[in-house]
Design a protein around this motif. Structure first.
Motif, PDB file in Angstrom:
ATOM      1  N   GLY A 250       0.709  -1.198  -0.106  1.00  0.00           N
ATOM      2  CA  GLY A 250      -0.070   0.011   0.084  1.00  0.00           C
ATOM      3  C   GLY A 250       1.003   1.315   0.042  1.00  0.00           C
ATOM      4  N   MET A 251       0.286   2.505   0.297  1.00  0.00           N
ATOM      5  CA  MET A 251       0.779   3.805   0.404  1.00  0.00           C
ATOM      6  C   MET A 251       0.896   4.333   1.458  1.00  0.00           C
ATOM      7  N   LEU A 252       2.256   4.942   1.848  1.00  0.00           N
ATOM      8  CA  LEU A 252       2.313   5.675   3.185  1.00  0.00           C
ATOM      9  C   LEU A 252       1.584   6.931   2.816  1.00  0.00           C
ATOM     10  N   GLU A 253       0.908   7.573   3.854  1.00  0.00           N
ATOM     11  CA  GLU A 253       0.170   9.049   3.662  1.00  0.00           C
ATOM     12  C   GLU A 253       0.974   9.998   4.299  1.00  0.00           C
TER      13      GLU A 253
ATOM     14  N   ASN B 244       1.406   5.917  13.687  1.00  0.00           N
ATOM     15  CA  ASN B 244       0.195   5.022  13.756  1.00  0.00           C
ATOM     16  C   ASN B 244       0.472   4.309  12.040  1.00  0.00           C
ATOM     17  N   GLU B 245       0.996   4.692  11.467  1.00  0.00           N
ATOM     18  CA  GLU B 245       1.128   3.984  10.056  1.00  0.00           C
ATOM     19  C   GLU B 245       2.463   3.236  10.398  1.00  0.00           C
ATOM     20  N   LEU B 246       3.501   3.516  11.115  1.00  0.00           N
ATOM     21  CA  LEU B 246       4.456   2.660  11.415  1.00  0.00           C
ATOM     22  C   LEU B 246       4.243   1.427  11.803  1.00  0.00           C
TER      23      LEU B 246
ATOM     24  N   VAL C 173       9.534   2.242  -0.885  1.00  0.00           N
ATOM     25  CA  VAL C 173      10.041   2.627  -2.217  1.00  0.00           C
ATOM     26  C   VAL C 173       9.603   4.399  -2.444  1.00  0.00           C
ATOM     27  N   PRO C 174      10.512   5.371  -2.329  1.00  0.00           N
ATOM     28  CA  PRO C 174       9.783   6.692  -2.598  1.00  0.00           C
ATOM     29  C   PRO C 174       9.884   6.920  -4.148  1.00  0.00           C
TER      30      PRO C 174
END
Length: 369
Positions: free
Chosen positions: A39-42, A67-69, A80-81
């Motif tokens: 998925g994507m990290l916001e 919270n995402e970590l 992956v940036p």
């Protein structure tokens, strides 16, 4: 250098868009160790860098909302940036900037929000951590590059871009228990005068035959003209102290006898040459393995080129640019420094933010006679 052609735009057209007033953003994708998209990290930001003098060339530092970590497996997942460029037609061109394995999070607060600052490394870290648990034997007669590919495959890397070589191991090789897979791979690559293993922007394990810098094709130009993205404050340094002008490399082996290669800088146009300095400064070392006399000669010239080009270094900052990888060949035309020449980029650092800067360290491509 990564070719930037995408979505019907040529490499040159994309570069032209990057040189103008532009709209960019960064995205962050998450993959597991089996290359499956998660998925994507916001809520993520950071910087990445590459240093070709390091075993692990690519590193990064990322700040991720806590919270995402919690949803990230820090032992396996890859970050992956992605550099995103808005085109005149309203679509986004997207360029991956490497695949990084996360580790060592530390907590920091920003207002009411807690972030984790995470150090990251490219996938070479897997090969440094995976070590031989017994003495490793490699039989003579195999192609060096085939052995490298086998080791990569056994370690889980199937996405590779290793230029094939017809050179074969002339004798059996043996590596001690505890030797890392990366050390074994780079030993084999050095023996055929290839560049060390590195991972490109798309996560491929790469190596290729070494080419003297003066013979490299220019891959990108940074020019201080009316379209320049070069920022003020470029620096040039020149240091001739202790740089050798004679290079000797030799192999002494009971099985193969002695191989020796000598290169002496006698170029009258070189400030480092024997004649111009009035003395000989010798750099001499043995090599543990080399495929042939011709390969040893090429390797000796490689050492000479790399150590000779180190005497002139240029450091400059630009706007953030995608496409940079391992030791790209860059033309620098800089009125501020009064330089116009070809350089090999040995290190760079990129801020992953709109309006951020990219720092470049380059060494002049010095010809050898």
């Amino acid at each position: 250098m990564l070719n930037l052609a995408a979505e019907g735009y040529s490499d040159q057209e994309v570069i032209a868009m990057l040189m103008k007033s532009r709209t960019i953003k960064f995205e962050y994708m998450l993959f597991d160790s089996e290359e499956k998209y998660i998925g994507m990290l916001e809520n993520c930001s950071g910087s990445i860098s590459q240093d070709s003098d390091s075993d692990i060339t690519g590193t990064g530092t990322f700040s991720i909302k806590e919270n995402e970590l919690r949803d990230i497996n820090l032992t396996d997942d890859r970050l992956v940036p992605v550099f995103c460029l808005l085109t005149p037609s309203g679509e986004w061109l997207k360029y991956e900037l490497g695949k990084y394995i996360l580790s060592s999070p530390t907590r920091s607060a920003s207002g009411q929000t807690v972030y984790r600052d995470v150090e990251a490394y490219d996938q070479a870290i897997v090969l440094t951590e995976d070590k031989a648990d017994s003495r490793t034997y490699i039989k003579a007669g195999q192609l060096y590059t085939n052995v490298v590919l086998t080791i990569l495959s056994q370690t889980g890397f199937t996405r590779t871009n290793i230029t094939n070589s017809g050179l074969q191991l002339p004798t059996d090789l043996e590596f001690d228990i505890g030797t890392s897979k990366l050390e074994i791979i780079n030993y084999l690559l050095k023996a055929i005068n290839y560049v060390p293993l590195y991972f490109d922007a798309k996560g491929y394990a790469c190596s290729r035959q070494y080419i003297e810098p003066v013979h490299r094709q220019i891959e990108r130009s940074y020019v201080t003209d009316d379209k320049s993205i070069v920022l003020p404050g470029a620096k040039q340094s020149m240091d001739v102290f202790g740089i050798p002008n004679k290079f000797v490399r030799y192999l002494s082996s009971p099985e193969r006898g002695e191989l020796i290669s000598v290169y002496t800088n006698t170029d009258p146009s070189s400030a480092l040459s024997v004649n111009n300095r009035g003395r000989v400064i010798t750099d001499i070392e043995s090599v543990e393995d080399i495929a042939s006399q011709a390969t040893l000669d090429g390797y000796t010239r490689r050492v000479a080129a790399e150590k000779t080009q180190a005497y002139e270094t240029v450091q400059l900052d630009t706007a953030v640019m995608p496409g940079h990888e391992y030791q790209d060949c860059i033309a620098v035309i800089n009125d501020e420094l009064g330089v116009s020449d070809k350089y090999i980029e040995t290190a760079w650092q990129m801020e992953l933010t709109a309006g951020g800067k990219m720092s470049h360290t380059m060494r002049k491509a010095v010809p050898l006679i």
